[in-house]
Write a protein that holds these residues in place. Structure first.
Motif, mmCIF file in Angstrom:
data_model
loop_
_atom_site.group_PDB
_atom_site.id
_atom_site.type_symbol
_atom_site.label_atom_id
_atom_site.label_comp_id
_atom_site.label_asym_id
_atom_site.label_seq_id
_atom_site.Cartn_x
_atom_site.Cartn_y
_atom_site.Cartn_z
ATOM 1 N N UNK A 27 49.715 -6.559 18.723
ATOM 2 C CA UNK A 27 50.384 -5.753 19.749
ATOM 3 C C UNK A 27 49.538 -5.651 21.011
ATOM 4 N N UNK A 28 48.226 -5.575 20.850
ATOM 5 C CA UNK A 28 47.353 -5.533 22.029
ATOM 6 C C UNK A 28 47.479 -6.813 22.842
ATOM 7 N N UNK A 29 47.551 -7.944 22.141
ATOM 8 C CA UNK A 29 47.679 -9.225 22.854
ATOM 9 C C UNK A 29 49.064 -9.381 23.470
ATOM 10 N N UNK A 30 50.094 -8.979 22.728
ATOM 11 C CA UNK A 30 51.464 -9.191 23.176
ATOM 12 C C UNK A 30 51.873 -8.202 24.265
ATOM 13 N N UNK A 31 51.347 -6.970 24.179
ATOM 14 C CA UNK A 31 51.746 -5.928 25.130
ATOM 15 C C UNK A 31 50.516 -5.394 25.867
ATOM 16 N N UNK A 32 50.001 -4.242 25.434
ATOM 17 C CA UNK A 32 48.814 -3.678 26.071
ATOM 18 C C UNK A 32 48.180 -2.666 25.120
ATOM 19 N N UNK A 33 46.946 -2.229 25.384
ATOM 20 C CA UNK A 33 46.274 -1.291 24.471
ATOM 21 C C UNK A 33 47.030 0.025 24.282
ATOM 22 N N UNK A 34 47.732 0.486 25.325
ATOM 23 C CA UNK A 34 48.461 1.753 25.208
ATOM 24 C C UNK A 34 49.565 1.648 24.161
ATOM 25 N N UNK A 35 50.355 0.587 24.220
ATOM 26 C CA UNK A 35 51.434 0.396 23.244
ATOM 27 C C UNK A 35 50.848 0.265 21.843
ATOM 28 N N UNK A 36 49.773 -0.510 21.716
ATOM 29 C CA UNK A 36 49.148 -0.705 20.405
ATOM 30 C C UNK A 36 48.652 0.620 19.840
ATOM 31 N N UNK A 37 48.071 1.459 20.700
ATOM 32 C CA UNK A 37 47.550 2.751 20.232
ATOM 33 C C UNK A 37 48.684 3.669 19.785
ATOM 34 N N UNK A 38 49.784 3.679 20.521
ATOM 35 C CA UNK A 38 50.918 4.518 20.141
ATOM 36 C C UNK A 38 51.510 4.076 18.805
ATOM 37 N N UNK A 39 51.708 2.766 18.645
ATOM 38 C CA UNK A 39 52.277 2.259 17.393
ATOM 39 C C UNK A 39 51.315 2.505 16.238
ATOM 40 N N UNK A 40 50.026 2.296 16.482
ATOM 41 C CA UNK A 40 49.030 2.536 15.438
ATOM 42 C C UNK A 40 49.030 4.007 15.034
ATOM 43 N N UNK A 41 49.204 4.897 16.012
ATOM 44 C CA UNK A 41 49.243 6.320 15.701
ATOM 45 C C UNK A 41 50.444 6.690 14.857
ATOM 46 N N UNK A 42 51.598 6.080 15.144
ATOM 47 C CA UNK A 42 52.807 6.379 14.375
ATOM 48 C C UNK A 42 52.729 5.769 12.982
ATOM 49 N N UNK A 43 52.073 4.639 12.869
ATOM 50 C CA UNK A 43 51.947 3.991 11.559
ATOM 51 C C UNK A 43 51.240 4.897 10.564
ATOM 52 N N UNK A 44 50.140 5.561 11.038
ATOM 53 C CA UNK A 44 49.502 6.687 10.346
ATOM 54 C C UNK A 44 48.783 6.378 9.045
ATOM 55 N N UNK A 45 49.368 5.622 8.182
ATOM 56 C CA UNK A 45 48.903 5.597 6.802
ATOM 57 C C UNK A 45 48.336 4.245 6.414
ATOM 58 N N UNK A 46 47.479 4.242 5.429
ATOM 59 C CA UNK A 46 46.977 2.989 4.875
ATOM 60 C C UNK A 46 48.050 2.353 3.999
ATOM 61 N N UNK A 47 47.900 1.061 3.733
ATOM 62 C CA UNK A 47 48.902 0.351 2.945
ATOM 63 C C UNK A 47 48.973 0.857 1.507
ATOM 64 N N UNK B 147 48.080 11.182 14.440
ATOM 65 C CA UNK B 147 48.784 11.549 15.660
ATOM 66 C C UNK B 147 47.825 11.864 16.799
ATOM 67 N N UNK B 148 46.635 12.344 16.445
ATOM 68 C CA UNK B 148 45.661 12.659 17.479
ATOM 69 C C UNK B 148 46.190 13.698 18.440
ATOM 70 N N UNK B 149 45.835 13.556 19.707
ATOM 71 C CA UNK B 149 46.244 14.524 20.718
ATOM 72 C C UNK B 149 47.316 13.970 21.648
ATOM 73 N N UNK B 150 47.837 12.769 21.384
ATOM 74 C CA UNK B 150 48.869 12.185 22.225
ATOM 75 C C UNK B 150 50.226 12.693 21.753
ATOM 76 N N UNK B 151 50.843 13.517 22.565
ATOM 77 C CA UNK B 151 52.103 14.143 22.172
ATOM 78 C C UNK B 151 53.196 13.108 21.962
ATOM 79 N N UNK B 152 53.107 11.969 22.645
ATOM 80 C CA UNK B 152 54.132 10.943 22.471
ATOM 81 C C UNK B 152 54.197 10.466 21.027
ATOM 82 N N UNK B 153 53.043 10.413 20.356
ATOM 83 C CA UNK B 153 53.024 9.995 18.952
ATOM 84 C C UNK B 153 53.794 10.998 18.105
ATOM 85 N N UNK B 154 53.592 12.279 18.377
ATOM 86 C CA UNK B 154 54.318 13.308 17.633
ATOM 87 C C UNK B 154 55.817 13.204 17.881
ATOM 88 N N UNK B 155 56.202 12.949 19.134
ATOM 89 C CA UNK B 155 57.621 12.864 19.464
ATOM 90 C C UNK B 155 58.269 11.651 18.805
#
Length: 752
Positions: free
Chosen positions: A84-104, A140-148
């Motif tokens: 995702x970092x390569x395809x888009x940007x670090x911000x998108x990757x961080x948001x998706x990673x935050x929503x993913x949340x859990x280990x496999x 989720x950290x402190x980024x409210x977008x992840x919570x939303x």
């Protein structure tokens, strides 16, 4: 929603590159989720689009919409965060990673096709799910977008929950009511809150849901007619005053109706004697290129008109004393603002009236998302947004310190969610605390040093104990010492000194910084105290340390001493060991304290090896309790008598062939008699105070005997009925707090 409509729904002024970002995210998600289907039989991409559509309704910027489209690609496809970092940007990757949340390794029970865990009790959250929730909120950290994004994901999953098995629906719905609906409330997103609650109720209490829905539909016509008359009357009065406003009947939702029925113990008809009117006052039209000050002036004029409308409502109908709340002057803790009043309508029934400005109405519906907007062509955020983020961050600054899943869920329920109390400082400032908060919670909220030096407290000018439960509107003054630190007793849950996770973690941090030797000594004292008063003998500390992944006993004791590890957790482990190894069924049993997240299961209380359905009774000579080693004795006329393994009568039997191997089954919903020995200095009211402490834990006293010893010392023997070791510990702690009591412990069989 089609992709073109989704892009068009982005906030006005969104640059072309960001619109293209959303289109690229859709294309990438479609490619990665190709061939994947949900339990409903629909393509998985529809879920991603639905989540993005929900967030578009909150007017979120393009990055959040793109992340919503991609929120499951890391979890459910071969895509990595690096991709995702390569395809888009670090911000998108961080948001998706935050929503993913859990280990496999963590099973996801709210995803289609996920493994179905073992059935859980209705209304409970298992330890595994509790740990999942803990990891979710940490990610989720402190980024409210992840919570939303997570809330939107949960909302769409709830809308499509009917396609999952019944047990899974029950678990997810209960988790939604316990965690995610209250989170939406704390973020101020009312439209998320009510829908999550109604959907949660549909699956946790389907019979009641259908009953209320049918009752709501039956009287719909008459209620609509009366509300239309009320709306027209208010509109006429507003027109005469020259005030422009939207007047509507405030919608009621099934979950809130049910909660009100339960809280007030009234029928559905009584709840709907209360009608609700909402008046949303318009502000003057905005001028081209107006600055922030001009906007504030228009809002102030609209607020002034809100109070004019309030006066009109009280002039038209008779106000009900004590039913007026001014949340404009004093907003709720989630920044909600409005005027609330209740009046008596012409037919003699109650009419609730809410009055607010358009901006307040948008804030009530969208919460924190209402402040995520473009201003004057740039990407500067509303200052209210920063205030909300800072408030949310301060509410959850304890998250990373709590590593136990069930404890984390308890902390969420107490600190982040409903049932709050508003306390005044001596200077008149308002402090928002969880219900049940004590002066110690208040002190730590003011400042860590105030909490550490707290030695007493006054509430409304009167001295109160430090475990006093504060109530809304009380004024609290903390009495401090010049130096010193907190007491270890403050972390004893049974004593009720601390209710907030924030204060609890600050106290733990204090003890972690203390000298290791002091922590070892304190840990040994705490563990010995628990083992002694429960009469759990034969515990080998070195083996226990190994089982908790410590190299030696001192490491275990140091962890207990600094409260990294609860002595109760260790005791529960010891009890599990006592109960394990007797039968295959016993190995699957939870510890006695596991009922914290659910009700006990009613099954056979004692399992007799090689038999079933036999009459059993607990022997009165030794009064065995779940967790004790037990043995059965076959009587001639009264079935099997259950004794402790070290009962003198069993050890002295001349007929060993009548002994049977036994083990405890799951705790039944009944009580077990436990004899206690109490040593105290005599005084007036001693027996009364002890009995009161026992009664406070809803425990019955079956027998009581008191004998003088020497001087003013008295020896008491008391038999109480308890359900498990957790309840017994609370009773013992309560009795220990009674003035003049020097010792209390459980009596071993054959001794007095």
């Amino acid at each position: 929603m089609e992709l073109a409509k989704l892009v068009d729904s982005l906030p006005t002024g969104t640059p072309l590159p960001e619109r293209l970002l959303v289109e690229r995210a859709h294309e990438f998600a479609a490619r990665q989720h190709a061939g994947q289907m949900r339990a409903s039989g629909h393509p998985y991409l529809q879920h991603c689009m639905a989540v993005a559509e929900i967030l578009a309704g909150l007017n979120l910027p393009a990055a959040a919409i793109a992340a919503a489209l991609l929120h499951d690609v890391v979890e459910d496809t071969s895509t990595t965060v690096a991709d995702l970092q390569r395809e888009f940007n670090p911000e998108i990757a961080r948001l998706v990673d935050g929503v993913t949340q859990l280990t496999q390794q963590v099973a996801r029970v709210d995803k289609a096709g996920a493994p179905d865990p073992a059935p859980a009790l209705p209304g409970t959250i298992t330890a595994q799910r509790a740990d999942t929730i803990r990891k979710t909120f940490l990610a989720m950290g402190d980024d409210v977008r992840i919570m939303l994004i997570k809330l939107a994901d949960r909302l769409h999953n709830m809308r499509t929950l009917a396609h999952l098995p019944a047990a899974k629906r029950q678990r997810i719905a209960q988790e939604t009511l316990d965690i995610f609906a209250p989170l939406a409330n704390r973020l101020g997103i009312w439209q998320f809150k009510w829908e999550l609650e109604d959907l949660g109720m549909r699956h946790t209490n389907p019979a009641r849901y259908k009953e209320l829905a049918a009752a709501l539909q039956m009287g719909h016509g008459d209620r609509e007619r009366v509300m239309a008359e009320i709306v027209k009357r208010m509109e006429r009065e507003l027109q005469l005053q020259g005030i422009t406003a939207d007047v509507t009947g405030r919608p009621k939702h099934l979950y809130s109706i049910w909660r009100k029925m339960e809280r007030k113990e009234v029928t559905f008809e009584k709840v709907f004697d209360v009608r609700a009117l909402r008046v949303v006052v318009h502000s003057a039209a905005a001028e081209a290129g107006e600055d922030e000050k001009a906007h504030e002036r228009r809002e102030k004029l609209a607020i002034a008109n809100c109070y004019v409308v309030l006066g009109l409502a009280h002039q038209i109908w008779k106000p009900i004393p004590g039913e007026f709340d001014d949340y404009i002057a004093t907003p709720k803790d989630n920044f909600y603002r409005s005027l609330h009043t209740a009046v008596v309508y012409d037919d003699g029934k109650t009419l609730e009236v809410q009055i607010r400005t358009r901006e307040m109405d948008q804030n009530a519906n969208l919460g924190i998302a209402a402040h995520w907007r473009y201003k004057e062509g740039n990407r500067k955020l509303d200052k209210s947004f920063d205030q909300r983020v800072e408030w949310l961050r301060s509410m959850m600054d304890w998250r990373s310190a709590v590593t136990d899943g069930p404890e984390f869920v308890d902390a969420l329920k107490s600190d982040l969610f409903p049932d709050r109390v508003l306390i005044f400082t001596p200077r008149g400032d308002i402090i928002d605390l969880p219900a049940g908060a004590t002066p110690i919670d208040f002190a730590y909220h003011v400042h860590t040093s105030v909490g550490e030096r707290c030695r007493g407290s006054k509430v409304n000018g009167k001295l109160v104990p430090l475990n006093y439960a504060l109530h809304t509107g009380e004024r609290v003054e903390i009495l401090t010492a010049k130096r010193g630190g907190p007491s270890r007793d403050w972390l004893n849950i049974e004593l009720g000194y601390v209710a907030s996770a924030r204060a609890r973690e600050k106290i733990r941090t204090y003890f972690k910084l203390q000298d290791r030797d002091n922590n070892v000594v304190a840990g040994r004292r705490m563990l010995d105290h628990e083992l002694k008063r429960l009469n759990l003998a034969g515990v080998l500390l070195d083996e226990l340390a190994t089982e908790f992944n410590f190299e030696k006993a001192d490491d275990l004791l140091a962890a207990i001493g600094c409260h990294d590890l609860s002595s109760h957790t260790v005791i529960n482990h010891v009890v599990r060991q006592l109960r394990a190894g007797q039968t295959d069924e016993a190995r699957l049993l939870p510890p006695p304290d596991s009922t914290r997240h659910g009700a006990p299961v009613e099954t056979t209380e004692v399992s007799v090896l090689g038999t079933g359905g036999l009459l059993t009774r607990l022997a009165s000579c030794c009064s065995p309790l779940p967790g004790d080693d037990i043995v059965g004795y076959t009587t001639r006329t009264r079935g099997i008598s259950i004794h402790r393994g070290d009962c003198p009568n069993v050890l002295a039997t001349r007929e060993p062939e009548r002994l049977l191997a036994c083990s405890w089954g799951r705790e039944a919903a009944r009580s077990y008699p436990v004899p206690l020995r109490i040593v105290a200095f005599d005084r007036a009211g001693l027996m009364r105070d002890i009995a009161t402490r026992v009664a406070n834990e809803h425990v019955s006293i079956k027998a009581f005997d008191m004998q003088p010893d020497q001087g003013h010392v008295v020896l008491m023997q008391m038999t109480i009925d308890v359900s498990n070791l957790a309840q017994l510990r609370k009773v013992l702690s309560g009795i220990e707090q009674v003035p003049n009591v020097t010792e209390v412990h459980r009596i071993k069989p054959g001794k007095t």
